[in-house]
Design a protein around this motif. Structure first.
Motif, PDB file in Angstrom:
ATOM      1  N   ARG A 377     -31.190  82.565  18.576  1.00  0.00           N
ATOM      2  CA  ARG A 377     -31.206  83.997  18.824  1.00  0.00           C
ATOM      3  C   ARG A 377     -29.803  84.578  18.697  1.00  0.00           C
ATOM      4  N   ARG A 380     -28.757  84.762  15.007  1.00  0.00           N
ATOM      5  CA  ARG A 380     -29.384  85.818  14.218  1.00  0.00           C
ATOM      6  C   ARG A 380     -28.716  87.152  14.493  1.00  0.00           C
ATOM      7  N   GLY A 381     -28.495  87.886  13.440  1.00  0.00           N
ATOM      8  CA  GLY A 381     -27.888  89.191  13.610  1.00  0.00           C
ATOM      9  C   GLY A 381     -26.383  89.072  13.718  1.00  0.00           C
ATOM     10  N   ILE A 405     -31.081 100.667  15.299  1.00  0.00           N
ATOM     11  CA  ILE A 405     -29.765 100.132  14.904  1.00  0.00           C
ATOM     12  C   ILE A 405     -28.980  99.736  16.161  1.00  0.00           C
ATOM     13  N   GLU A 407     -30.033  98.737  18.917  1.00  0.00           N
ATOM     14  CA  GLU A 407     -30.549  97.498  19.485  1.00  0.00           C
ATOM     15  C   GLU A 407     -29.892  96.289  18.825  1.00  0.00           C
ATOM     16  N   ALA A 408     -29.703  96.402  17.504  1.00  0.00           N
ATOM     17  CA  ALA A 408     -29.060  95.292  16.790  1.00  0.00           C
ATOM     18  C   ALA A 408     -27.600  95.157  17.198  1.00  0.00           C
ATOM     19  N   ALA A 411     -27.523  93.748  20.962  1.00  0.00           N
ATOM     20  CA  ALA A 411     -28.112  92.425  21.169  1.00  0.00           C
ATOM     21  C   ALA A 411     -27.020  91.380  21.345  1.00  0.00           C
ATOM     22  N   HIS A 412     -25.847  91.653  20.811  1.00  0.00           N
ATOM     23  CA  HIS A 412     -24.797  90.631  20.854  1.00  0.00           C
ATOM     24  C   HIS A 412     -23.533  91.073  21.567  1.00  0.00           C
TER      25      HIS A 412
ATOM     26  N   SER B 227     -34.992  89.196  13.628  1.00  0.00           N
ATOM     27  CA  SER B 227     -33.777  88.809  12.897  1.00  0.00           C
ATOM     28  C   SER B 227     -32.527  89.462  13.475  1.00  0.00           C
ATOM     29  N   LYS B 228     -32.721  90.476  14.347  1.00  0.00           N
ATOM     30  CA  LYS B 228     -31.553  91.103  14.982  1.00  0.00           C
ATOM     31  C   LYS B 228     -30.967  90.208  16.051  1.00  0.00           C
ATOM     32  N   GLY B 229     -31.759  89.240  16.508  1.00  0.00           N
ATOM     33  CA  GLY B 229     -31.279  88.374  17.576  1.00  0.00           C
ATOM     34  C   GLY B 229     -31.513  88.956  18.954  1.00  0.00           C
ATOM     35  N   ILE B 230     -32.512  89.871  19.089  1.00  0.00           N
ATOM     36  CA  ILE B 230     -32.811  90.381  20.428  1.00  0.00           C
ATOM     37  C   ILE B 230     -33.656  89.361  21.171  1.00  0.00           C
ATOM     38  N   ARG B 234     -37.708  91.364  25.028  1.00  0.00           N
ATOM     39  CA  ARG B 234     -37.504  92.699  24.505  1.00  0.00           C
ATOM     40  C   ARG B 234     -38.377  92.920  23.266  1.00  0.00           C
TER      41      ARG B 234
END
Lengths: 559, 333
Positions: A377, A380-381, A405, A407-408, A411-412, B227-230, B234
């Motif tokens: 996880r 990714r991204g 956007i 959220e992406a 996420a990190h 693919s965003k890694g969330i 969620r």
């Protein structure tokens, strides 16, 4: 797995039903007493002579229960048969005739479906008076509509099948096409409809009988419960033997029908089955030899002898490929060549049925197959961005562009709200969209704009590697060029490593540094774009190149 | 354009259902064997002489032709005249008005619970379709769905009222209580009926939610979101469940129909003073005018619930919120 489960459901339901029907048929042999005889003291508790005790007038409750099966099943099955017959005929005719017949019939069906079932049956039942035939009539007159709607939809879809269309085109007449070709295609769906109808009919009968609309002389399980309610049996210990058994009988019967229907439906739609064939392979499949240093030499993507199998079929066979920073590699091949599987494996998003059976994929030095779900996880991204197939529909339709956007981004990284908003605006500008678009929903954008948003999402966390799976599918030629130019510009500006997967050689050859050609799961050729185009080595590549119409002369292989 | 047409189609459908229900109400006494007067008077006409019967017929306009009767029937409806209840000797409308709040409360709460619980269970089951958890939930819900609602109610009474003594087993309010105690009494008496109704109507919502979630999980946007890694949570809640909710909400018709039918038997079991219990009493007393009025009211209620769902749907789905904008922008590139 789903196949065996639906078989197990069908077996459980079927066996129970056969048992119940046997009990109903053999009731006079099985029941200890005459159902109408007063054989004990009223309200007797269970005893050797009366295993379920007696009711308020001294009738044996076990006998009533056994004979009740006859009435409950009879009403349920006959009403369902009638409803299925009527519903099927009406549905088939409506779907077949179309036009005003269909419109009128479907209006009627919608009206019946919109009326509240039980109150409707009560009102009709009260006016027609009590009795078994009334009950059957009333129940059937309410539940046919659901069958009609389902069958009509099926006939409509069967009509669209190629061979039916061909029959029409050849001048087939309705009298021939309907019984010979449409009905056989629809027939398998009638059975689950009947099973569902029976289930509904039995429950409805129970409710009607409970409300005092049953036939007192022919006691069903519902009638038993109605009497128990009237005598307040559930306020005393008698609920254990008077209330529980008939209810369990109804529930078991209905559940058997429901399980059968479920199994039929699952079988009618095999596409739904096996979606979750097995757990995705992860830790046990790591193949990196311990102690071996990563051979990546800093390349964001290294695919080394990768083999991926779907069950027994090998989709990717000992694939080798690297993508360096700021390099754009195109992976081309026909559909089914395994190229999309390579893309999926590189982001750890293989379908559940697929397994990495050999080799490995290193993303920024990390073996994707060896990572746990949480590590994947965070990869990714953050390290690898994906531009998935069908980018036109890859955005969540009910959330704003900016939200998706953002959220992406978050996420990190933890960021303040203002910083996130600024970053979203910046990303939109990078893909040449106005920052105000953040407030829009996907349906408010054109296809090309949506594709740009998807790219912005892939870039959001600042990855080193971008994987684009058919990034231009569904876009018209001009937009395709725009999107590819955007990708080309990005890798130069952000030093991104990009792997573009495509079936379309001419589309990608313009921007690719190197082209890798896949065929039947294997890499057949790889080399600089110019050379592949000018002098392909492998016969397959040659065919691929020659099949492409060319408007421009090949440029020198300078890229 | 197409949106307006769809809205008009929906409205037409509602009117059609209403007309059908009303017409059915009008026709039933005529279709039934015997004389409508017999039905109006619940079989007590034997005491009347033929002359008296004719008088009664004339007083109800039953000597007029069928079309004429139909017309005056509608005229009465428009004035809010649903006839007089035989059992209560009061206007049907007044009796219904008295009972309605209880049913609204019962069905309202149960709808929310069944909707929430059914959707959640459906989503959880679909998340790993075919897994042991999925099979367990499906089997459990199918079993629950197979039980007659009134029987579930009887069992709950036997266990929670009689054996454990936790909740009262009948009625809607304590007779001798006021102020806060009255509200506590009302709440206590709602627990079991609401639980019964929720359990009995969970099935259809669950199956719908599970199917909807299954197809949403196959969508391309789920892949992109992943693919965003969330986090998976969620992903499940914000993307999958959020989208899976839409078809469940539009198909509220199914659920409301089931719930209303459930209310009839559940109120009967718990002697709850709502429309459902009243229908039962009207059946027992052969109180035809009351029964017909109740049927009409219930139909209107189901339609109103659907209308509410239609009107609030744009809150859930932005695509129908500003659909003009799409058409304006789509070809603009």
């Amino acid at each position: 797995m789903t196949g065996t489960r639906s078989r197990r459901f069908a077996t459980a339901g079927g066996v129970t039903l056969v048992l119940l029907i046997t009990v109903a048929l053999a009731a006079p042999l099985l029941a200890p007493y005459d159902p109408s005889a007063r054989v004990g003291t009223p309200f007797a508790s269970p005893s050797g002579a009366h295993p379920l005790g007696t009711n308020d007038i001294g009738q044996d409750l076990l006998t009533t229960l056994i004979f009740g099966a006859r009435i409950s099943l009879l009403v349920g099955i006959v009403a369902a048969l009638a409803a299925t017959l009527v519903g099927t005929s009406i549905g088939v005719v409506a779907g077949y005739a179309r036009g005003w017949v269909d419109a009128a019939v479907m209006r009627l069906v919608d009206v019946v479906l919109a009326l509240p079932v039980l109150p409707l049956t009560i009102v009709i039942g009260v006016f027609l008076g009590p009795g078994l035939s009334t009950q059957i009539l009333v129940i059937a007159s309410v539940i046919w509509a659901g069958t009609a709607r389902e069958l009509r939809a099926q006939v409509l879809s069967v009509r669209e099948h190629d061979h039916i269309q061909a029959l029409w085109a050849m001048g087939g007449r309705a009298g021939h096409v309907l019984p010979r070709h449409v009905l056989p295609a629809v027939a398998p769906l009638v059975v689950p409809q009947f099973v569902l109808a029976t289930k509904t009919a039995i429950l409805l009968e129970a409710s009607l009988a409970f409300l005092g609309l049953g036939d007192i002389t022919a006691k069903s399980w519902g009638t038993m419960l109605s009497l128990a309610q009237a005598r307040s049996a559930f306020l005393t210990d008698a609920w254990l033997w008077w209330v529980v058994p008939p209810g369990v009988a109804i529930a078991v019967t209905v559940l058997s029908f429901a399980l059968l229907a479920y199994a039929f439906e699952e079988r009618a739609r095999p596409s739904l089955a096996d979606r979750f064939g097995g757990s995705p392979g992860t830790a046990d499949l790591r193949s990196a030899v311990p102690g071996e240093p990563p051979t990546s030499g800093g390349d964001p993507l290294v695919i080394d002898e990768l083999t991926v199998a779907y069950r027994d079929a090998v989709a990717v066979d000992r694939m080798r490929l690297r993508v360096a920073p700021a390099e754009l590699v195109a992976l081309v091949g026909q559909s089914g060549s395994g190229k999309s599987t390579v893309a999926a494996a590189s982001t750890g998003l293989l379908p559940a049925a697929a397994r990495i059976t050999g080799g490995r994929v290193l993303v920024c030095g990390q073996d994707v197959a060896a990572l746990g779900p949480e590590q994947l996880r965070s990869l990714r991204g953050d390290r690898v961005g994906l531009i998935p197939q069908e980018a036109m529909s890859a955005l969540d339709p009910v959330r704003t562009i900016g939200d998706q956007i953002a959220e992406a981004v978050t996420a990190h990284r933890r960021m303040g709200r203002a910083a996130v908003r600024a970053r979203v605006g910046e990303l939109l500008s990078v893909v040449s969209l106005h920052p105000d678009r953040a407030r829009d929903y996907p349906h408010q954008l054109s296809g090309g704009m949506r594709q740009r948003v998807v790219i912005a999402i892939a870039l959001a966390a600042g990855p080193e590697l971008l994987i684009a799976d058919e990034p231009t599918s569904g876009l018209d030629v001009l937009v395709q060029a725009e999107v590819l130019d955007l990708l080309d510009g990005l890798r130069r500006r952000l030093r991104l490593a990009i792997l573009v997967v495509s079936h379309d050689l001419p589309v990608v050859e313009r921007i690719a540094d190197r082209i890798a050609v896949m065929h039947a799961g294997q890499l057949v050729e790889i080399g600089p774009a110019g050379r592949i185009r000018a002098e392909p080595d492998h016969p397959y590549t040659r065919r691929l190149v020659e099949a492409t119409p060319r408007l421009r002369l090949p440029e020198a292989a300078s890229r | 354009m197409s949106r307006l047409r769809r809205a008009l189609g929906r409205a037409g459908q509602y009117v059609l259902v209403l007309v059908a229900a009303t017409t059915l109400n009008f026709l039933l006494p005529h279709l039934a064997p015997g004389d409508p007067v017999t039905y109006r008077y619940g079989g007590q006409t034997a005491a009347l002489t033929p002359e008296q019967l004719d008088e009664v017929r004339a007083s109800y306009g039953l000597d007029a032709g069928l079309p004429e009767q139909y017309w005056s029937f509608w005229a009465g409806l428009v004035r809010g005249d649903l006839g007089v209840s035989i059992g209560y000797s009061r206007p049907v409308l007044a009796v219904l008005a008295e009972r309605l709040p209880w049913t609204l409360a019962l069905v309202g709460v149960a709808t929310l619970l069944a909707f929430g619980l059914g959707t959640l269970l459906g989503a959880v089951a679909a998340w790993r379709r075919g897994s042991r958890r999925d099979v367990g939930i499906v089997t459990g819900v199918l079993a629950l769905d197979a039980m007659p609602g009134f029987w579930v109610g009887m069992l709950l009474i036997s266990v929670f009222s009689v054996e454990l003594g936790w909740f009262p087993s009948y009625g809607a309010a304590a007779i001798t209580a006021d102020g806060a105690a009255e509200w506590v009494g009302v709440a206590q008496r709602m627990v079991l009926p609401v639980a019964t109704l929720t359990l009995a109507s969970l099935g259809s919502i669950f199956l719908l939610a599970r199917a909807s979630m299954t197809s949403v999980l196959d969508e391309a946007f789920i892949r992109l979101a992943r693919s965003k890694g969330i986090s998976e949570r969620r992903l499940a809640v914000r993307h999958a469940l959020r989208n899976a909710l839409l078809p469940v909400y539009t198909n509220l018709t199914l659920a409301v129909g089931t719930l209303v039918s459930g209310a009839v038997v559940v109120e009967t079991v718990f002697a709850y003073p709502g429309i459902g219990r009243m229908i039962y009493e009207a059946v027992i007393a052969r109180d035809y005018p009351l029964l017909q009025g109740a049927f009409l009211l219930v139909t209107v209620g189901v339609l109103a619930a659907n209308l509410l769902a239609d009107l609030t749907y744009p809150l859930l789905d932005p695509r129908v919120r500003r659909s003009e904008a799409v058409e304006a922008r789509e070809p603009a590139r």
